[in-house]
Design a protein around this motif. Structure first.
Motif, PDB file in Angstrom:
ATOM      1  N   ARG A  43       0.821  -1.214   0.000  1.00 11.02           N
ATOM      2  CA  ARG A  43       0.000   0.000   0.000  1.00 11.02           C
ATOM      3  C   ARG A  43       0.855   1.263   0.000  1.00 11.02           C
ATOM      4  O   ARG A  43       0.478   2.281  -0.566  1.00 11.02           O
ATOM      5  CB  ARG A  43      -0.926  -0.012   1.218  1.00 11.02           C
ATOM      6  N   LYS A  44       2.030   1.165   0.598  1.00 11.93           N
ATOM      7  CA  LYS A  44       2.915   2.325   0.662  1.00 11.93           C
ATOM      8  C   LYS A  44       3.395   2.751  -0.724  1.00 11.93           C
ATOM      9  O   LYS A  44       3.637   3.928  -0.983  1.00 11.93           O
ATOM     10  CB  LYS A  44       4.116   1.987   1.554  1.00 11.93           C
ATOM     11  N   ARG A  45       3.506   1.776  -1.635  1.00 11.47           N
ATOM     12  CA  ARG A  45       3.943   2.069  -3.004  1.00 11.47           C
ATOM     13  C   ARG A  45       2.914   1.565  -4.016  1.00 11.47           C
ATOM     14  O   ARG A  45       3.255   1.004  -5.037  1.00 11.47           O
ATOM     15  CB  ARG A  45       5.306   1.422  -3.268  1.00 11.47           C
ATOM     16  N   ILE A  46       1.651   1.773  -3.703  1.00  8.24           N
ATOM     17  CA  ILE A  46       0.577   1.283  -4.564  1.00  8.24           C
ATOM     18  C   ILE A  46       0.623   1.918  -5.947  1.00  8.24           C
ATOM     19  O   ILE A  46       0.141   1.356  -6.934  1.00  8.24           O
ATOM     20  CB  ILE A  46      -0.801   1.548  -3.895  1.00  8.24           C
ATOM     21  N   TRP A  47       1.223   3.103  -6.049  1.00  5.23           N
ATOM     22  CA  TRP A  47       1.305   3.783  -7.354  1.00  5.23           C
ATOM     23  C   TRP A  47       2.149   2.975  -8.348  1.00  5.23           C
ATOM     24  O   TRP A  47       1.900   3.010  -9.561  1.00  5.23           O
ATOM     25  CB  TRP A  47       1.893   5.182  -7.175  1.00  5.23           C
ATOM     26  N   ILE A  48       3.116   2.205  -7.834  1.00 12.41           N
ATOM     27  CA  ILE A  48       3.929   1.361  -8.714  1.00 12.41           C
ATOM     28  C   ILE A  48       3.064   0.242  -9.299  1.00 12.41           C
ATOM     29  O   ILE A  48       3.167  -0.080 -10.491  1.00 12.41           O
ATOM     30  CB  ILE A  48       5.127   0.774  -7.943  1.00 12.41           C
ATOM     31  N   VAL A  49       2.196  -0.332  -8.471  1.00 12.38           N
ATOM     32  CA  VAL A  49       1.300  -1.394  -8.936  1.00 12.38           C
ATOM     33  C   VAL A  49       0.374  -0.873 -10.031  1.00 12.38           C
ATOM     34  O   VAL A  49       0.196  -1.498 -11.080  1.00 12.38           O
ATOM     35  CB  VAL A  49       0.474  -1.957  -7.761  1.00 12.38           C
ATOM     36  N   ILE A  50      -0.220   0.293  -9.773  1.00 14.53           N
ATOM     37  CA  ILE A  50      -1.156   0.872 -10.745  1.00 14.53           C
ATOM     38  C   ILE A  50      -0.445   1.211 -12.050  1.00 14.53           C
ATOM     39  O   ILE A  50      -0.923   0.887 -13.149  1.00 14.53           O
ATOM     40  CB  ILE A  50      -1.822   2.129 -10.152  1.00 14.53           C
ATOM     41  N   LEU A  51       0.709   1.849 -11.939  1.00 15.29           N
ATOM     42  CA  LEU A  51       1.441   2.293 -13.129  1.00 15.29           C
ATOM     43  C   LEU A  51       1.894   1.116 -13.995  1.00 15.29           C
ATOM     44  O   LEU A  51       1.648   1.088 -15.214  1.00 15.29           O
ATOM     45  CB  LEU A  51       2.649   3.134 -12.709  1.00 15.29           C
ATOM     46  N   LEU A  52       2.548   0.132 -13.385  1.00 17.95           N
ATOM     47  CA  LEU A  52       3.066  -0.999 -14.162  1.00 17.95           C
ATOM     48  C   LEU A  52       1.945  -1.863 -14.732  1.00 17.95           C
ATOM     49  O   LEU A  52       2.059  -2.374 -15.849  1.00 17.95           O
ATOM     50  CB  LEU A  52       3.986  -1.853 -13.292  1.00 17.95           C
TER      51      LEU A  52
ATOM     52  N   LEU B  78       8.801  -5.940  -7.556  1.00 15.80           N
ATOM     53  CA  LEU B  78       9.664  -4.757  -7.494  1.00 15.80           C
ATOM     54  C   LEU B  78       9.516  -4.047  -6.156  1.00 15.80           C
ATOM     55  O   LEU B  78      10.510  -3.583  -5.577  1.00 15.80           O
ATOM     56  CB  LEU B  78       9.312  -3.817  -8.646  1.00 15.80           C
ATOM     57  N   ILE B  79       8.283  -3.976  -5.655  1.00 15.32           N
ATOM     58  CA  ILE B  79       8.046  -3.314  -4.366  1.00 15.32           C
ATOM     59  C   ILE B  79       8.763  -4.051  -3.241  1.00 15.32           C
ATOM     60  O   ILE B  79       9.411  -3.429  -2.394  1.00 15.32           O
ATOM     61  CB  ILE B  79       6.528  -3.236  -4.081  1.00 15.32           C
ATOM     62  N   PHE B  80       8.666  -5.368  -3.225  1.00 12.28           N
ATOM     63  CA  PHE B  80       9.343  -6.133  -2.180  1.00 12.28           C
ATOM     64  C   PHE B  80      10.865  -6.034  -2.305  1.00 12.28           C
ATOM     65  O   PHE B  80      11.574  -6.037  -1.299  1.00 12.28           O
ATOM     66  CB  PHE B  80       8.904  -7.600  -2.224  1.00 12.28           C
TER      67      PHE B  80
END
Length: 232
Positions: free
Chosen positions: A15-24, A174-176
């Motif tokens: 959730r802290k980097r949810i923008w990466i999930v949405i973008l990719l 990538l987030i992990f």
């Protein structure tokens, strides 16, 4: 309880980097759609059918023969094709329809008319050459191939969905990976999750400009004290 805490940690990291999930996920979906539309070569399928009255063992042998490069050489000569028997073998597929005496010869090609011609020629050559090889004559053409009107591999939505799933998996990985190399604690909640201890207080960050202002004020007070004999 420990598993619940670990799940909370994982969800917090994502959730802290949810923008990466949405973008990719969006980017990979778009890439899948673009690749499907502009870089996937359309293929058309056409099928001819034969009636072959043979025992099951012989039927299996006959269907294997249809796909054999040595047999397909006759088709290449008959149509004057500029390809090897091995290449043509990759385009031809034979099967018995629901275990019946009807044999379906399917051909895939980028040209729908060529797929039809190859399917019909394969059926004709099969009917002509098999009696010479096996002395088996109970073969007749049931139906000729029809011209394919729609590509069989134009499923753009499936490729976009596949791209979305790949993007989702890639972004989580990538987030992990980023979290693995990031050993800083950035919030009270993160400290509680990582240490499993309550936070009772924190030291606020001093702004650089405020720190500079305090330093200047101290200097002025000191100079004034020297001049007037006072500290304040």
């Amino acid at each position: 309880m420990e598993k619940e805490i670990n799940i909370k940690k994982l969800l917090y990291v994502i959730r802290k980097r949810i923008w990466i999930v949405i973008l990719l996920s969006i980017l990979f979906s778009i890439f899948g759609g673009v690749y499907s539309v502009f870089f996937t070569k359309p293929l058309y399928e056409s099928s001819s059918r034969l009636i072959v009255n043979a025992e099951p063992e012989l039927m299996n042998t006959l269907m294997v023969m249809i796909e054999e490069p040595s047999f397909l050489e006759y088709v290449i000569v008959d149509l004057g094709l500029e390809k090897t028997p091995e290449q043509l073998s990759e385009q031809v597929y034979a099967e018995s329809i629901e275990g019946s005496s009807i044999v379906k010869i399917s051909v895939m090609d980028a040209n729908p008319l060529m797929a039809k011609k190859i399917a019909d020629a394969t059926a004709k050559v099969f009917q002509k050459e098999v009696p010479k090889l096996l002395e088996f004559k109970d073969i007749s053409i049931f139906s000729k191939a029809k011209l394919g009107s729609k590509p069989i591999n134009d499923d753009h939505e499936t490729r976009m969905m596949l791209g979305f799933i790949v993007g989702l998996i890639t972004s989580v990985g990538l987030i992990f990976l980023m979290n693995f190399f990031d050993d800083t604690i950035k919030s009270e909640k993160e400290a509680e999750l990582l240490l499993d201890l309550p936070v009772f207080g924190y030291i606020s960050k001093v702004d650089t400009r405020q720190k500079s202002g305090l330093k200047n004020k101290r200097i002025k007070v000191k100079v004034r004290g020297a001049s007037h004999g006072t500290i304040e």
